[in-house]
Scaffold this motif. Structure first.
Motif, PDB file in Angstrom:
ATOM      1  N   THR A 166       0.798  -1.227   0.000  1.00  0.00           N
ATOM      2  CA  THR A 166       0.000   0.000   0.000  1.00  0.00           C
ATOM      3  C   THR A 166       0.829   1.274   0.000  1.00  0.00           C
ATOM      4  O   THR A 166       0.322   2.344  -0.350  1.00  0.00           O
ATOM      5  CB  THR A 166      -0.916   0.036   1.230  1.00  0.00           C
ATOM      6  N   TRP A 203      -5.047   1.840  -1.522  1.00  0.00           N
ATOM      7  CA  TRP A 203      -4.947   0.901  -2.631  1.00  0.00           C
ATOM      8  C   TRP A 203      -3.613   0.161  -2.633  1.00  0.00           C
ATOM      9  O   TRP A 203      -2.549   0.760  -2.431  1.00  0.00           O
ATOM     10  CB  TRP A 203      -5.079   1.642  -3.951  1.00  0.00           C
ATOM     11  N   ARG A 243      -4.184  -3.274  -7.049  1.00  0.00           N
ATOM     12  CA  ARG A 243      -5.390  -2.515  -7.393  1.00  0.00           C
ATOM     13  C   ARG A 243      -5.042  -1.331  -8.282  1.00  0.00           C
ATOM     14  O   ARG A 243      -5.763  -1.016  -9.236  1.00  0.00           O
ATOM     15  CB  ARG A 243      -6.094  -2.048  -6.117  1.00  0.00           C
ATOM     16  N   THR A 246     -12.298  -3.970  -2.910  1.00  0.00           N
ATOM     17  CA  THR A 246     -11.134  -3.769  -3.781  1.00  0.00           C
ATOM     18  C   THR A 246     -11.540  -3.702  -5.255  1.00  0.00           C
ATOM     19  O   THR A 246     -10.728  -3.975  -6.139  1.00  0.00           O
ATOM     20  CB  THR A 246     -10.113  -4.905  -3.588  1.00  0.00           C
TER      21      THR A 246
END
Length: 405
Positions: free
Chosen positions: A84, A106, A110, A142
């Motif tokens: 992340t 995110w 992603r 997600t």
């Protein structure tokens, strides 16, 4: 006439050069729980070979000690920090069990899937939770993330991998993971891959620092070497340029058995890469949160503003405009400071009066003003001394910090 020809040639070059660019791909490898001094003492050949093309440098995990971002030096916490680009106060994974990730921050995967161009992703992991929990594959939170190539589940397969003395079934997971990753990269060449190797942490928990751990750190090097050889094969035979990042998720306490705290040895980690790195990396200032923005920069990923400014790291490749953001309080004034790398770069100062992003994934940022980086200071009069957060946005990177206890 000659000038016209030069202009036509220049225009033609601008048109052709994107077509000649190599296709960029990335693989991130986490090998669990190898203290920096152990790596340096053993001089693991395969890791040092990767670094010979770029760099091997000190980094850290654990957030900022004694502040809101202090982060446990625990495995899953480290993995999610890498994914992340934020510390635990944001991503919310505090341990290896009962994780509750905040998917508003995110992951790399992603981000990859949000690109306009198709990005093929892969995970090669001996621990299934990396995909199902940390990445949250298939969850509405997600955006129903899909991982294109999945090689995991070995930890759940008690038939082919029954428990063994010294937990050597975990080493067998890693053998399979590294072989599968090498073969898949060689033949399928996913654009973004994550390889996770587990047993070095198990070996250290059981035997601490010593000959047994050394043996399996060197064997982990051989496993990493399989992936590295596959990358070199791709670069030799295809028009591809690969970023390889190898790191560990935490160090170890004295004697090597445990981790999780904030001692220097637990926080001190390392990053090896085949990329040419910037001065900040060379100075030993990189951290686990820097991997996410580094991969995004190399891959040319675009991010929504609110996702980008929440990240706590900066790229360790390419240019930076500003670093080392701090906030001081003087009465009702917040004094924001930073260090300028490019003194002429414009720095836009944003403030959010709350932290809605944590709950909703959206935030109301107010632009307070824009100054040149060389000023290295911006003062804000606050109506309240309760929580707020600031972001500094420059052309080459952004920084953020909370105004909080």
């Amino acid at each position: 006439m000659k000038r016209k020809i030069r202009l036509v040639a220049a225009a033609l070059l601008l048109f052709i050069s994107p077509l000649l660019a190599k296709e960029r791909k990335t693989v991130v490898i986490i090998v669990d729980g190898i203290a920096t001094d152990v790596l340096e003492r053993l001089h693991v050949p395969q890791i040092y070979d990767i670094a010979s093309k770029g760099a091997l440098g000190e980094s850290f995990v654990g957030g900022e000690r004694g502040t809101y971002s202090q982060t446990p030096t625990i495995s899953a916490v480290g993995y999610n920090t890498m994914l992340t680009g934020v510390w635990v106060n944001k991503h919310n994974v505090y341990g290896n069990s009962k994780q509750s990730p905040n998917y508003n921050y995110w992951s790399l995967f992603r981000i990859a899937k949000a690109q306009e161009r198709p990005i093929k992703t892969a995970i090669y992991s001996s621990w299934t939770d990396n995909r199902t929990v940390l990445l949250g594959e298939g969850l509405p939170e997600t955006d129903n993330l899909v991982i294109d190539i999945v090689c995991d589940g070995y930890d759940l397969d008690k038939v082919n991998y029954p428990p063994k003395e010294k937990a050597l079934h975990v080493f067998e997971y890693d053998e399979m993971v590294s072989k599968k990753a090498a073969e898949s990269i060689r033949t399928e060449a996913p654009d973004l891959s994550w390889v996770y190797l587990w047993y070095t942490d198990d070996a250290a928990h059981r035997f601490g620092d010593g000959a047994y751990l050394d043996e399996y750190v060197l064997k982990a090097g051989e496993q990493i070497g399989r992936v590295w050889e596959a990358v070199k094969y791709r670069e030799k035979h295809f028009d591809e340029e690969w970023l390889v990042v190898v790191t560990t998720d935490h160090g170890r306490r004295f004697m090597g058995y445990k981790h999780g705290g904030q001692s220097d040895r637990e926080r001190r980690t390392w990053i090896a890469t085949n990329a040419k790195v910037n001065k900040r990396f060379k100075a030993g200032l990189a951290s686990m949160v820097d991997i996410n923005p580094t991969v995004c920069r190399f891959m040319g990923f675009s991010l929504p503003f609110e996702v980008a400014v929440e990240r706590d790291g900066v790229p360790f490749i390419g240019n930076l405009d500003i670093t080392d953001m701090t906030i001081e309080r003087y009465d009702n004034t917040a004094i924001i400071r930073w260090k300028a790398v490019d003194k002429k770069a414009p720095v836009s100062v944003y403030m959010a009066a709350a932290n809605e992003y944590k709950e909703t994934g959206k935030e109301e940022w107010t632009l307070l003003g824009t100054v040149t980086a060389g000023k290295e200071k911006f003062e804000v009069q606050l109506a309240s001394l309760e929580f707020c957060k600031f972001a500094l946005v420059a052309p080459d990177n952004s920084l953020n910090r909370w105004f909080a206890e």
